[in-house]
Design a protein around this motif. Structure first.
Motif, short mmCIF file in Angstrom:
data_model
loop_
_atom_site.label_atom_id
_atom_site.label_comp_id
_atom_site.label_asym_id
_atom_site.label_seq_id
_atom_site.Cartn_x
_atom_site.Cartn_y
_atom_site.Cartn_z
N ILE A 23 0.81 -1.13 0.25
CA ILE A 23 0.09 0.01 0.04
C ILE A 23 0.85 1.26 0.14
CG2 ILE A 23 -1.70 1.49 1.13
CD1 ILE A 23 -2.89 -1.45 2.50
N ALA A 24 0.45 2.23 -0.95
CA ALA A 24 1.07 3.60 -0.98
C ALA A 24 0.24 4.50 -0.42
CB ALA A 24 1.75 3.82 -2.33
N LEU A 25 0.59 5.30 0.54
CA LEU A 25 -0.17 6.20 1.62
C LEU A 25 0.09 7.61 1.14
CD1 LEU A 25 -2.44 6.21 3.88
CD2 LEU A 25 -0.22 6.16 5.41
N ILE A 26 -0.93 8.25 1.00
CA ILE A 26 -1.08 9.52 0.77
C ILE A 26 -1.92 10.30 1.70
CG2 ILE A 26 -1.36 11.72 -0.66
CD1 ILE A 26 -1.47 9.56 -2.87
N THR A 27 -1.52 11.35 2.51
CA THR A 27 -2.49 12.16 3.67
C THR A 27 -2.08 13.46 3.77
OG1 THR A 27 -0.96 11.64 5.35
CG2 THR A 27 -2.50 9.96 5.06
N THR A 75 -1.72 15.66 -4.03
CA THR A 75 -2.10 14.43 -4.18
C THR A 75 -2.23 13.81 -5.25
OG1 THR A 75 -3.71 14.62 -2.21
CG2 THR A 75 -4.16 12.90 -3.64
N ALA A 76 -2.52 14.56 -6.55
CA ALA A 76 -2.33 13.96 -7.94
C ALA A 76 -1.02 13.49 -8.30
CB ALA A 76 -3.06 14.97 -8.89
N GLY A 91 0.33 -2.21 -4.89
CA GLY A 91 -0.90 -2.81 -5.05
C GLY A 91 -2.22 -2.00 -4.98
N ALA A 92 -2.18 -1.05 -4.03
CA ALA A 92 -2.99 -0.03 -4.01
C ALA A 92 -2.70 1.24 -3.22
CB ALA A 92 -4.14 -0.81 -2.97
N ILE A 93 -3.46 2.31 -3.70
CA ILE A 93 -3.11 3.46 -3.21
C ILE A 93 -4.23 3.99 -2.11
CG2 ILE A 93 -2.62 5.94 -3.68
CD1 ILE A 93 -2.02 5.12 -6.53
N ALA A 94 -3.73 4.18 -0.74
CA ALA A 94 -4.87 4.81 0.32
C ALA A 94 -4.58 6.26 0.26
CB ALA A 94 -4.47 3.90 1.44
N CYS A 95 -5.66 7.01 0.34
CA CYS A 95 -5.50 8.48 0.76
C CYS A 95 -6.48 9.05 1.74
CB CYS A 95 -5.98 9.07 -0.56
SG CYS A 95 -5.01 8.69 -2.40
N PRO A 122 -5.85 0.10 -7.87
CA PRO A 122 -6.97 0.67 -6.95
C PRO A 122 -6.76 1.93 -6.11
CG PRO A 122 -6.27 -1.34 -6.03
CD PRO A 122 -5.65 -1.22 -7.36
N VAL A 123 -7.32 2.95 -6.11
CA VAL A 123 -7.14 3.95 -5.25
C VAL A 123 -8.44 4.16 -4.30
CG1 VAL A 123 -6.98 6.56 -5.18
CG2 VAL A 123 -6.04 5.30 -7.23
N VAL A 124 -8.12 3.93 -3.10
CA VAL A 124 -9.11 4.15 -1.85
C VAL A 124 -9.06 5.58 -0.98
CG1 VAL A 124 -10.26 2.85 0.11
CG2 VAL A 124 -8.92 1.70 -1.86
N ALA A 125 -10.06 6.08 -0.88
CA ALA A 125 -9.92 7.40 -0.59
C ALA A 125 -10.91 7.81 0.52
CB ALA A 125 -9.94 8.51 -1.30
#
Length: 748
Positions: free
Chosen positions: A205-209, A242-243, A256-260, A284-287
């Motif tokens: 998971i790659a995380l953006i906050t 974020t973009a 495998g997925a990006i969590a924001c 997949p991007v989950v936000a």
């Protein structure tokens, strides 16, 4: 130093930092960033309105894995905030193999590392500069001269504090734009430099906050054996946003997925381009997007403008590009973890297997409420299961094992039999609480079965303790079983997983099909626009005609005698309406007369309409004598201008109840026919279009065509239209088309 609210500056997409001349492909590393280009002038890929259809991906490799790091304002004096940060950066740099160059004007060394007096004294190329100073602005020019590639600004007191801070942030952003470096922050923190576990494998998971603390629960997934690869704490997003990180993470093979966690989007167009890039690659991007409140500042004259608030547009835009929006941080954890690790589904059927009939029934109800499909197992399959499960128990799905069979060799046979059913793609097994040795045997069988199948096995471990070996060692020790602590999160994640793969399998980027050149209708329509004014109904309908949208036969008249002649030519019965640029809602003022069947009624109606207009002080350009069209479903189709995404298109149930029912769907152009049909599917009143109580089905093809033509107007005239409202659009029975009975256009 760390603020709880991160301000962002909304910018027009045409002022985006980088407008690319095509999609960046993997290749040699290029650090820093390209200078902004004028898309049209430089031949960039832009749509008919001049907005970019692709964006460059910043190469962030040297940000996350620099070879050299400068710490501006480094300190080793105990008790000072900069000292703790310096120590953490030194530890991090050692882990990633980077050289550290402390910078301080009055210190010979920091923690034993020789210190440089100024940025100008830095030796060689520096990849990353960390600014531990209250005002980063004066340092930016120095960093530019030293050709530093990236910088991080921790300082607060910018856009998060209000108007004065926003002005300071804009000055900082301008300096960064001129410098050529890329900046993270201000008002960010040390999350990018955390200690990541390197003993975990599998997709990460790659995380953006925007708020660092809100990312802590996702970061803690590492303690459950789930790999994290990066954390980008974007802060106020004066530059990097974020973009940028979504675009870069989407191209990383380990992600495998990006969590924001998003508090505010800086640039709507940039976000859509980034989401499109992730969708093209199936990432997949989950936000979590904060701000589900109604935008209260709208004073739109049209119905359309009152149908959707800013958050509804964000929600629709995310769905349009496959971004999975969740509400809570626990949902963000569980959904991102499942999407990162689970393989593509082999079937969409969900089977529930439990040791309690009550538990199984409850989970099945919740699953159905989520829209999940629980196929009834065949008679043959039920007979097979009853070899091991008592015959009085229901095994049609949910499967009630009765408990005891899963405590011995029968349990594995039951699990294998369910997974062998071709209808079943997901097995959900709720364990409401530990009940050893039965529950211990059950989870071992589930883990072993998961290792031997390509289908998804989900276990809900309901114990409030969570220290049991069956949970901590067996379930969390498996990379194939998806383990949850609540049924709700499990089903939310499963639904998101199925939706993502369904979406990804059929995804076609709308940017690939966006119009690049104006249509023949554009020049004709442009001549009808009146900047800063509202068009009369007659003028608005001329605009619709220019784009091939059908309107009733009608004539604009300025005398009673002309009205009678027009009625004869249009054909009785007729509708008469006052037409003027200042009339927003004619019905409320009594400026509409319907069902007129004679010349005397037409003359009387003309006099009454003009008398009312005179009394109300409403100037007219005439009276419309219109064909009366009946027998259809009243819809509304419109365009509004969203401050973040620009023109948006709305379709919903129309007529006088439009604002009461508020049944509408919205999309951000460009979009294609499939998305237009999806909009109709989202409407609660969709059944009216399919035909109810003996009424014939409506002409859906004609309605979709109108939506697409209105979208073309939004793309070509979006900069000139503040609002467009076709209400009602009467959708006639199948094969007969759709007619715009009324229209309102407000020009920008």
């Amino acid at each position: 130093m760390l603020g709880s609210t991160h301000g962002t500056l909304t910018t027009d997409s045409r002022r985006a930092r980088v407008i690319a001349c095509g999609e960046q492909r993997p290749g040699p590393a290029v650090h820093g960033r390209a200078e902004p280009l004028d898309g049209a002038a430089a031949g960039a890929d832009v749509d008919v309105s001049g907005r970019p259809l692709s964006a460059a991906v910043p190469d962030l490799a040297r940000f996350f894995r620099p070879e050299s790091v400068a710490v501006i304002g480094a300190s080793d004096t105990e008790g000072r905030p900069n000292t703790g940060i310096t120590r953490q950066l030194l530890d991090w740099a050692e882990r990633v193999g980077a050289r550290v160059h402390p910078v301080h004007p009055s210190r010979p060394s920091v923690f034993g590392v020789p210190c440089h007096a100024s940025v100008a004294d830095l030796p060689g190329q520096v990849d990353l500069a960390v600014l531990l100073v209250a005002d980063p602005l004066p340092v930016i020019e120095e960093l530019a001269e030293a050709k530093v590639r990236f910088a991080v600004a921790f300082a607060s007191g910018f856009a998060e504090t209000g108007a004065v801070g926003a002005e300071a942030q804009e000055r900082l952003a301008d300096a960064v734009r001129r410098s050529g470096l890329r900046l993270l922050g201000p008002n960010t923190n040390l999350n990018a430099f955390e200690r990541f576990r390197e003993d975990l494998d599998g997709p990460a998971i790659a995380l953006i906050t925007q708020s660092g603390h809100q990312g802590r629960p996702v970061f803690a997934l590492q303690e459950l054996g789930i790999r994290l690869s990066h954390w980008a704490p974007t802060g106020n997003e004066a530059d990097l946003e974020t973009a940028d990180f979504i675009s870069w993470f989407a191209e990383r093979p380990e992600v495998g997925a990006i969590a924001c966690y998003v508090e505010g989007l800086k640039d709507g167009r940039a976000f859509l381009l980034a989401a499109d890039r992730a969708a093209r690659r199936g990432v997949p991007v989950v936000a979590v997007k904060v701000g589900r409140t109604e935008a209260g500042a709208r004073t739109a004259a049209s119905h359309t403008g009152k149908l959707t608030g800013a958050d509804e547009v964000v929600d629709a835009a995310m769905r349009q590009y496959g971004v999975i929006r969740v509400d809570g941080l626990d949902e963000l954890q569980d959904t991102a973890a499942l999407l990162a690790r689970a393989r593509a589904p082999l079937a969409d059927g969900v089977a529930v297997c439990s040791i309690s009939g009550g538990t199984g029934a409850h989970v099945a109800d919740l699953a159905a409420g989520q829209g999940l499909r629980l196929p009834r197992l065949t008679a043959e399959k039920q007979t097979e299961l009853h070899q091991w499960i008592p015959g009085y128990l229901d095994v049609a799905n949910p499967v009630d094992t009765g408990g005891h069979p899963v405590g011995d060799a029968r349990g594995r046979k039951i699990i294998d039999a369910i997974l062998a059913d071709p209808q079943v793609g997901v097995l959900v097994c709720p364990v409401t609480g530990p009940f050893p040795p039965l529950s211990d045997r059950l989870v071992r069988d589930l883990v072993e079965a998961a290792e031997e199948t390509d289908k998804l096995v989900c276990v809900v471990w309901g114990s409030p303790v969570g220290t049991e070996p069956a949970y901590r060692e067996v379930l969390l020790g498996s990379s194939r079983v998806a383990t949850f602590r609540t049924v709700g999160n499990c089903l939310t994640a499963v639904r998101a997983w199925l939706d993502h793969h369904r979406f990804a399998a059929g995804y076609r980027s709308p940017f690939d099909e966006a119009p690049r050149t104006p249509s023949p209708s554009f020049r004709k329509a442009e001549a009808l626009m009146r900047p800063g004014q509202q068009l009369s109904e007659h003028g608005a309908k001329q605009l619709l005609r220019a784009y091939g949208i059908r309107v009733p036969r009608e004539q604009l008249v300025t005398s009673a005698a002309a009205a009678v002649r027009a009625a004869g030519q249009v054909g009785y019965p007729v509708v008469m309406k006052a037409s003027g640029a200042r009339i927003a809602h004619k019905t409320e003022l009594g400026l509409v007369k319907i069902g007129l069947t004679s010349a005397s009624q037409v003359r009387d109606a003309y006099r009454e309409l003009t008398d009312i207009a005179r009394y109300e002080g409403v100037p007219l350009d005439g009276v419309l004598v219109c064909q009366m069209v009946e027998q259809g479903v009243e819809m509304v189709v419109g365009v509004t201008h969203d401050g973040l995404f620009g023109p948006t298109v709305t379709v919903g149930l129309g007529g006088v109840l439009v604002e009461v029912l508020r049944d509408a769907a919205v999309r951000v152009p460009p979009f294609g026919e499939e998305q237009a049909r999806d909009m109709l599917a989202e409407l609660r009143g969709r059944a009216l279009l399919d035909g109810v109580r003996g009424r014939p089905p409506a002409d859906l093809d004609a309605l979709v065509e109108v939506v697409l033509r209105v979208q073309r107007m939004a793309l070509e005239l979006g900069g000139q239209i503040a609002e467009l409202d076709i209400n009602p659009l009467l959708v006639l029975p199948r094969g007969q088309g759709a007619v715009a009975l009324d229209a309102l256009v407000v020009c920008r």
